[in-house]
Write a protein that holds these residues in place. Structure first.
Motif, short mmCIF file in Angstrom:
data_model
loop_
_atom_site.label_atom_id
_atom_site.label_comp_id
_atom_site.label_asym_id
_atom_site.label_seq_id
_atom_site.Cartn_x
_atom_site.Cartn_y
_atom_site.Cartn_z
N ASP A 291 0.82 -1.16 0.09
CA ASP A 291 0.04 0.05 0.02
C ASP A 291 0.89 1.36 0.04
O ASP A 291 0.51 2.22 -0.71
CB ASP A 291 -0.96 -0.22 1.35
N CYS A 292 1.81 1.16 0.75
CA CYS A 292 2.76 2.23 0.89
C CYS A 292 3.34 2.75 -0.45
O CYS A 292 3.46 3.75 -0.77
CB CYS A 292 4.05 2.34 2.06
N ILE A 293 3.97 1.72 -0.92
CA ILE A 293 4.50 1.76 -2.26
C ILE A 293 3.67 2.29 -3.25
O ILE A 293 4.03 3.30 -4.23
CB ILE A 293 5.39 0.55 -2.75
N ARG A 294 2.41 1.82 -3.39
CA ARG A 294 1.42 2.16 -4.37
C ARG A 294 0.98 3.59 -4.32
O ARG A 294 0.71 4.02 -5.44
CB ARG A 294 0.15 1.21 -4.39
N ASN A 295 1.05 4.19 -3.26
CA ASN A 295 0.58 5.38 -2.96
C ASN A 295 1.73 6.47 -3.08
O ASN A 295 1.43 7.79 -2.65
CB ASN A 295 -0.28 5.68 -1.39
N HIS A 296 2.93 6.04 -3.13
CA HIS A 296 4.06 6.79 -3.22
C HIS A 296 4.05 7.69 -4.66
O HIS A 296 3.59 7.43 -5.70
CB HIS A 296 5.40 5.99 -3.43
N GLY B 91 -1.76 -4.06 -6.44
CA GLY B 91 -3.06 -3.82 -6.30
C GLY B 91 -3.86 -2.89 -6.93
O GLY B 91 -4.94 -2.25 -6.66
N ILE B 92 -3.39 -2.46 -8.27
CA ILE B 92 -4.01 -1.47 -9.03
C ILE B 92 -5.35 -2.25 -9.53
O ILE B 92 -5.08 -3.28 -10.15
CB ILE B 92 -3.21 -0.99 -10.22
N GLU B 93 -6.67 -1.81 -9.64
CA GLU B 93 -7.83 -2.34 -9.95
C GLU B 93 -7.67 -2.55 -11.32
O GLU B 93 -7.24 -1.72 -12.15
CB GLU B 93 -9.08 -1.73 -9.18
N ALA B 94 -8.62 -3.68 -11.82
CA ALA B 94 -8.74 -3.74 -13.17
C ALA B 94 -9.39 -2.68 -13.78
O ALA B 94 -9.10 -2.57 -15.07
CB ALA B 94 -9.50 -5.17 -13.46
N HIS B 95 -10.23 -1.86 -13.43
CA HIS B 95 -10.78 -0.96 -14.08
C HIS B 95 -10.12 0.50 -13.96
O HIS B 95 -10.53 1.49 -14.75
CB HIS B 95 -12.21 -0.57 -13.33
N ASP B 96 -8.76 0.41 -13.76
CA ASP B 96 -7.86 1.50 -13.83
C ASP B 96 -7.70 1.68 -15.04
O ASP B 96 -7.39 0.89 -15.98
CB ASP B 96 -6.71 1.28 -12.72
N SER B 97 -7.37 3.13 -15.69
CA SER B 97 -7.25 3.21 -16.94
C SER B 97 -5.98 2.73 -17.64
O SER B 97 -5.68 2.35 -18.69
CB SER B 97 -7.31 4.67 -17.30
N LEU B 98 -4.85 2.62 -16.54
CA LEU B 98 -3.71 2.01 -16.98
C LEU B 98 -3.81 0.59 -17.43
O LEU B 98 -3.32 -0.03 -18.38
CB LEU B 98 -2.60 2.25 -15.94
#
Length: 832
Positions: free
Chosen positions: A76-81, A114-121
């Motif tokens: 989580d910490c890395i993803r939000n950096h 943990g980036i969600e499947a609906h994320d644009s990337l």
């Protein structure tokens, strides 16, 4: 000129917006020791980063995560950096320049963070990968398929396209590691024929795999689980990989393998034994709730008393830290362990109660089943469970989910469903398969029983639903066109409703489709027949025929299931000797490999059929094997443990009586004395009635004995003695009473019953046979009762069997008729 035009766009693509040299930056990334160093490099060079450097940075970040234990991972910490977001933005703009492997690797890592499947990337990466799909090599394709699987896109058109590519290129694939990933990913949407092609290809490539490739072997087992195919040759080879790498398997790997084996009903004594040792060594290593729960679930059911005590103490100590899912896992393991630790049950139940609102319907069913099995009573909890189940039921429209909810409600102490809920059940019946119909029928029958006992009423709606269940069950069977599809629906069916309403129609359907029987499904169908106790000679003859024609394709592990219906139902196919001889011959090379339990059941089943293969008996009756069996008995639940011990005793008895030339000693005196002393000698009401009639027929109470224990510990309902003129002899006038448990010695095996009788006298054994002694559909004596009759005759008895359907028939409805019947059976010429 044309060449220059071709080069211009290529050169633009290759060199557009690149730093003069990117190698030093990648080298710096490879030398970083933590995430902050990576982020520092990104911050300094973000305007210059190429697509390759973006991919390298993400790979390094994921590499650092993989090196950490689960308790210190900081996804989580890395993803939000902020610099991670910078990387994601750069990946979006540069994905068109990425190589195939970099593109898919970036998608994989982004999802791991943990980036969600609906994320644009994620959507953009998947779209770009789809565009390139046909050119992917096998390793890139396999990784992309696992990304789609992580998004639960098992049935998507894109996954279908991947399956098509695999099918077209299967002959050229030589990388089993990548193929195994693809097999798992596409397993939900491929045909049976394609499944078999993949199994054959995996088997062909297996020898090319390094013996340390545990993950590849695990994925192959997972594929077999997904397609519900217990293919023994591959399972055996995968099992050898697991055994050779046992010292390197961690808790997660062992837990996954155990779960897969359980789903496939694949039993490996060596794996369980080594797993128990490995997991026991791990007990002191874990102090985190997630790991301790996983260890409890994996080790608990096979642990010894001391290990179980230690595991339960550990779970109790950290029970306050358990999540709802962890408490559910612990409760399931306690059910499997048959635990009666009230303190732990109460603690786990309180956690379940606290999280009850968060559970799905199937989890509520598991909780209900566990509470009922563990005999835990809590009015408050049951009331809350009922409220939740009803609230789910009111909004549910999926037949399988409704069946789960109704089944759970029917198990609760107040098993009542109102007319609205009955109407809801009735409405979904046309959409149900046989499995769901069986669940509904079982539930409705429980509700009827509850209403009859506690409300003194059976609503007409319930009876109407029951009639419709019968109708749709018969309709589904009659419309079935595939043996494999039928088998999938009926293989787990059990209970009164199925046996009373659908069993006969099921057998008719199996007979109609039996030409589709082959080496893949023959063992399963044989197992189903033995479980139903329904004798269909045409089905059993077909099984024997298929086995004789395709024996080379049938794995020896399947032979027990194939033999079982013939043994249980006491049936000889037309080619009896060839069939059983072929099965026995097929087993010989595997006697040292088969689990001890399987060997015992095999020996007993063959003995019931009067087959005593010397090699099999030598494999069982030796000190080394019996020691292995004792080790395995420690690992299994108590009811199976007792069943195995009884089967070994019965096999030992059969060999001593029918094959004394093998000189196998009788060694079950102590076991029999312990278990037959407990309730030996009791009679039910019907037996007491017959006892009095026999006393009258024979001339007095001293002319008949009830509940007699014979040599080798058979129990006989009634015993009497006739002299050479067919006159009854009283007990007490000669040395034949069996007041004490007999001590049998090998030298007296063949001449026990008649050795102390007057010359010409005969000992009579009268056996009252209830419905369990016969096949369900016809009055044909089953194998176990036939073997008992055979053995009693070897022991010197003249055996008279009194079937329940004769004793309770209209012809014997009066006392005088029954008395005449007994006289005829005992004194009549040539009667037996």
């Amino acid at each position: 000129m044309l060449c220059l035009r071709a080069i211009r766009p290529l050169s633009w693509r290759v060199f557009h917006f690149r730093p003069f040299s990117f190698e030093p930056l990648i080298s710096q990334m490879n030398n970083c020791t933590d995430e902050e160093q990576i982020f520092g490099l990104i911050e300094k060079n973000k305007s210059l980063l190429s697509e390759k450097q973006v991919g390298c940075a993400l790979s390094m970040l994921w590499q650092f995560q993989k090196q950490k234990t689960s308790s210190v991972k900081n996804v989580d910490c890395i993803r939000n950096h902020p610099q991670f977001l910078t990387l994601c933005n750069l990946a979006t703009t540069k994905m068109g320049f990425m190589s195939d492997s970099t593109l898919v690797n970036v998608l994989y890592i982004i999802q791991q963070f943990g980036i969600e499947a609906h994320d644009s990337l994620v959507e953009a990466l998947v779209t770009e990968a789809w565009r390139r799909l046909e050119r992917f090599d096998i390793s890139v394709l396999s990784k992309f398929s696992s990304c789609l699987a992580d998004q639960h896109l098992y049935y998507s058109p894109l996954m279908g396209k991947i399956a098509d590519i695999v099918n077209r290129n299967l002959e050229n694939i030589q990388d089993l590691r990548s193929l195994s990933v693809l097999m798992v990913s596409i397993s939900s949407l491929i045909s049976r024929r394609f499944q078999e092609k993949l199994v054959n290809k995996a088997e062909l490539l297996f020898d090319t795999v390094d013996s340390s490739q545990v993950n590849t072997a695990r994925r192959i087992v997972q594929f077999l689980r997904n397609i519900k195919y217990r293919y023994y040759p591959l399972l055996e080879r995968c099992n050898k990989v697991f055994l050779s790498n046992m010292n390197h398997l961690d808790l997660d790997s062992i837990s996954k393998i155990l779960s897969l084996y359980y789903s496939l009903q694949f039993h490996s004594f060596e794996f369980i034994l080594m797993t128990k040792k490995r997991l026991t060594e791990m007990i002191p290593l874990f102090d985190h709730p997630a790991s301790c729960v996983k260890l409890f679930v994996a080790l608990g059911p096979m642990a010894g008393p001391e290990e179980k005590k230690q595991l339960k103490s550990t779970i109790l100590l950290m029970s306050e830290e358990l999540t709802g899912q962890q408490a559910l896992a612990v409760m399931g393991a306690m059910e499997e362990m048959e635990s009666r630790n009230l303190r732990l049950i109460k603690k786990i139940t309180s956690i379940l109660h606290k999280h009850l609102d968060n559970y799905k319907p199937v989890e509520l069913l598991r909780i209900t089943q566990a509470l009922i099995f563990l005999h835990f009573q809590s009015k408050e909890l049951f009331v809350k469970l009922r409220e939740l189940l009803l609230s789910y039921l009111k909004v549910s429209v999926i037949p399988s989910e409704i069946s789960i909810l109704v089944y759970a409600l029917s198990m609760l102490p107040s098993a009542h469903l109102d007319e609205v809920r009955m109407s809801q059940i009735e409405a979904v019946l046309p959409q149900c398969d046989l499995h769901d119909l069986n669940i509904f029928a079982t539930s409705v029958l429980r509700c009827i029983q509850y209403d009859h006992v506690y409300l003194n009423n059976i609503p007409a709606k319930q009876l109407k639903v029951l009639q419709k269940l019968d109708h749709y069950g018969h309709q589904r069977l009659q419309e079935c066109k595939s043996l494999n599809l039928l088998w999938e629906e009926v293989k787990s069916l059990k209970g009164d409703w199925f046996a009373d309403s659908l069993l006969e129609e099921t057998v008719v359907t199996l007979q109609r489709l039996m030409d589709e029987m082959n080496y893949i499904n023959v063992a399963g169908i044989a197992s189903f027949i033995s479980r139903t106790n329904y004798l269909s000679t045409s089905l059993l003859d077909k099984i024997a025929s298929v086995v004789l024609q395709q024996i080379e394709k049938i794995h020896p592990f399947a032979i027990l299931a194939i033999i079982l219906p013939f043994s249980t139902l006491n049936y000889d196919p037309p080619q009896r000797d060839e069939f059983f001889g072929t099965c026995i011959q097929h087993l010989n090379s595997y006697l040292s490999v088969l689990d001890p339990l399987v060997l015992v059941f095999l020996g007993y089943s063959l003995a019931t059929l009067q087959y005593f293969p010397e090699d099999l008996l030598k494999a069982i009756f030796n000190i080394k094997f019996l020691a292995r069996l004792d080790s395995q008995l420690e690992l299994i639940y108590s009811s199976l443990n007792m069943k195995v011990q009884f089967r070994l005793m019965e096999l030992n008895r059969a060999v001593c009586l029918e094959c004394p030339e093998y000189q196998i000693p009788w060694f079950h005196d102590r076991f029999c004395q312990q278990h037959y002393n407990k309730d030996f000698g009791s009679m039910n009401g019907a037996q007491q009635q017959i006892y009095k009639m026999l006393a009258e027929v024979l001339g007095g109470i001293n002319f008949v004995k009830a509940s007699v224990l014979t040599p080798y510990y058979y129990t006989v309902d009634f015993e009497c003695i006739l002299d050479k003129r067919r006159n009854p002899l009283p007990y007490g006038s000669h040395n034949t009473t069996l007041e004490k448990l007999p001590k049998i010695h090998l030298e007296s095996n063949t001449q026990i019953a008649g050795s102390r009788l007057p010359p010409g006298a005969e000992k009579i054994a009268l056996e009252v046979l209830d419905s369990r002694a016969f096949c369900r559909n016809i009055p044909h004596l089953k194998g176990k009762s036939a073997m008992k009759k055979r053995h009693l005759e070897i022991l010197g008895y003249h055996v008279i069997q009194i079937p329940h359907f004769e004793w309770n028939s209209m012809a014997l409805s009066t006392r005088d008729a029954r008395m005449d019947y007994l006289r005829e059976r005992i004194f009549g010429e040539g009667k037996s």
